[in-house]
Design a protein around this motif. Structure first.
Motif, mmCIF file in Angstrom:
data_model
loop_
_atom_site.group_PDB
_atom_site.id
_atom_site.type_symbol
_atom_site.label_atom_id
_atom_site.label_comp_id
_atom_site.label_asym_id
_atom_site.label_seq_id
_atom_site.Cartn_x
_atom_site.Cartn_y
_atom_site.Cartn_z
ATOM 1 N N LEU A 109 8.395 -0.693 6.553
ATOM 2 C CA LEU A 109 7.797 -0.123 5.308
ATOM 3 C C LEU A 109 8.915 0.187 4.241
ATOM 4 N N GLU A 160 -0.064 -4.700 11.218
ATOM 5 C CA GLU A 160 -0.681 -3.246 11.340
ATOM 6 C C GLU A 160 -0.580 -2.389 9.853
ATOM 7 N N LEU A 161 0.488 -2.950 9.084
ATOM 8 C CA LEU A 161 0.820 -2.162 7.936
ATOM 9 C C LEU A 161 -0.351 -2.790 6.968
ATOM 10 N N ARG A 198 6.062 3.607 16.008
ATOM 11 C CA ARG A 198 6.105 4.424 14.797
ATOM 12 C C ARG A 198 7.509 4.446 13.966
ATOM 13 N N HIS A 254 -3.675 -1.174 7.228
ATOM 14 C CA HIS A 254 -3.631 0.023 6.760
ATOM 15 C C HIS A 254 -3.477 -0.012 4.933
ATOM 16 N N LEU A 303 7.481 0.582 12.653
ATOM 17 C CA LEU A 303 6.755 0.520 11.340
ATOM 18 C C LEU A 303 7.233 1.243 10.222
ATOM 19 N N SER A 304 7.834 2.409 10.300
ATOM 20 C CA SER A 304 8.561 3.263 9.481
ATOM 21 C C SER A 304 9.715 2.422 8.684
ATOM 22 N N LEU A 355 -0.715 -0.875 3.129
ATOM 23 C CA LEU A 355 0.637 -0.394 2.912
ATOM 24 C C LEU A 355 1.389 -1.583 2.554
ATOM 25 N N VAL A 356 1.129 -2.843 2.780
ATOM 26 C CA VAL A 356 1.909 -3.919 2.380
ATOM 27 C C VAL A 356 0.862 -5.086 2.227
ATOM 28 N N PRO A 362 4.210 5.980 8.738
ATOM 29 C CA PRO A 362 3.095 5.115 8.228
ATOM 30 C C PRO A 362 1.802 5.307 8.577
ATOM 31 N N THR A 363 1.461 5.551 9.835
ATOM 32 C CA THR A 363 0.376 5.596 10.863
ATOM 33 C C THR A 363 -0.483 6.797 10.319
#
Length: 397
Positions: free
Chosen positions: A27, A58-59, A20, A62, A23-24, A64-65, A392-393
């Motif tokens: 992003l 993964e982003l 996590r 979702h 990912l944070s 997000l990117v 982000p998750t």
């Protein structure tokens, strides 16, 4: 470009926490840079390319990117894919002042998509401001496309805001004392709301997206209808103080024989350097404030020149003290202070007889905000995106 130190060596209580965190971090880096190549992310994070690819995928999953081909370069080999913020997440940004309430829709990367400014005939109460803001948001929501996801609401308040819960302890020009404005707005909109001082958020926005991107030590000074405030970044970290009230440059004393301020003291900077006086001598109104810089710079009226000189001399006293105290690399002027500077830019180059210590003043640049009118909207939206960037998750769970 200069990138923050990444997550190499990150320690967590579990693989999930580390995942996590990574990912944070990715992003956040992409958000602040508005786009980075995979190779830049690999360098910044200290992870191998396959791990970066998996995290980016993964982003993307979702939404997000997004990835796109990099612009062609003269380098040999296949160019690294560019990772940019997705257009899907948006946040609402709010700035209540004594003559208007401004609401904007902002996307990741600090992209202001839509702005609505509702003029007011008198300062609103906190309840009135929450109601008006909720009505504006209700009109903006149908304009969002189906793919948009609202991350939350961030509020830039011209006053003292308690860091722990967003309670507005004092917003003197609005007449607010002890008002739970964030809570009121959350109840009215059913969206998560966070609030902070407007100038603190301005410093944050300028540091991430504006002229302070590569500067670790800066002071942002904002001038608006509701007075003057400051935000301080020292060694790359925001200086907020014990309760979140640091940076109140508008209430530093610049004239010992001055008039009484809303705060109860005398001779504060914001009693001497005021937007309404500049509007009065130029014949402008708050609705035409965007013409102030041109009106000040082009005017040959002795009254205008005298008021510009007087206000700049008072601003110089406050900036001298700030420079001697904090030794910044950069001072950014926002709001009507940028217009004031542009009217006589040479006056802020040497400070005359009120010059700071030479060692402290050496190398200091004083610049208008690069983000201009969008600055407080971008700063407020950073509050709206905090939870998303931290985890982000959880955004689409």
């Amino acid at each position: 470009m200069s990138l923050p130190v990444g997550s190499a060596g990150t320690r967590g209580n579990s693989n999930d926490q580390v995942h996590r965190h990574n990912l944070s971090t990715i992003l956040t880096l992409v958000h602040q840079a508005r786009g980075l190549s995979r190779s830049q992310l690999t360098h910044a994070m200290g992870l191998n390319r396959s791990t970066i690819a998996a995290l980016v995928s993964e982003l993307i999953e979702h939404d997000l990117v997004r990835e796109e081909s990099a612009e062609s370069t003269n380098q040999v080999g296949r160019p690294s894919l560019m990772v940019r913020p997705s257009a899907t997440p948006v946040g609402f940004a709010v700035n209540p002042e004594n003559d208007a309430i401004t609401v904007a829709v902002v996307g990741l990367g600090g992209r202001v998509l839509t702005t609505v400014r509702q003029q007011l005939s008198q300062p609103p109460t906190a309840i009135e401001a929450a109601s008006i803001t909720a009505q504006i948001i209700d009109t903006l929501r149908p304009q969002l496309i189906a793919e948009h996801r609202i991350a939350g609401i961030g509020v830039a308040v011209p006053g003292l805001v308690r860091e722990t819960d967003g309670l507005v302890q004092l917003a003197p020009h609005l007449g607010w004392r002890g008002e739970p404005f964030a809570e009121m707005l959350q109840e009215a909109t059913h969206l998560p709301v966070s609030a902070a001082n407007d100038s603190h958020l301005g410093a944050r926005a300028e540091s991430s997206f504006g002229s302070g991107r590569s500067v670790k030590d800066l002071i942002y000074v904002n001038g608006g209808a509701s007075g003057i405030g400051g935000g301080i970044i020292a060694n790359g970290m925001a200086v907020s103080g014990t309760g979140g009230y640091a940076g109140e440059l508008g209430h530093t004393m610049v004239n010992p024989t001055g008039i009484e301020c809303h705060c109860g003291a005398f001779g504060c900077l914001e009693t001497e350097v005021r937007r309404d006086r500049l509007l009065e001598v130029t014949g402008l109104t708050s609705e035409s404030v965007d013409r102030l810089a041109g009106a000040l710079a082009l005017s040959a009226d002795p009254r205008v020149r005298a008021e510009v000189t007087r206000q700049l001399d008072m601003l110089i006293i406050a900036l001298r003290n700030a420079i001697n105290l904090f030794n910044p690399r950069l001072i950014v002027l926002g709001g009507f202070l940028a217009a004031l500077q542009s009217a006589d830019p040479t006056r802020l180059e040497d400070f005359g007889r009120n010059r700071p210590l030479d060692a402290s003043f050496r190398g200091v640049d004083i610049l208008p905000s690069e983000l201009a009118g969008d600055l407080l909207m971008i700063g407020a939206s950073e509050l709206a995106f905090e939870a998303l960037l931290a985890d982000p998750t959880g955004f689409f769970e």
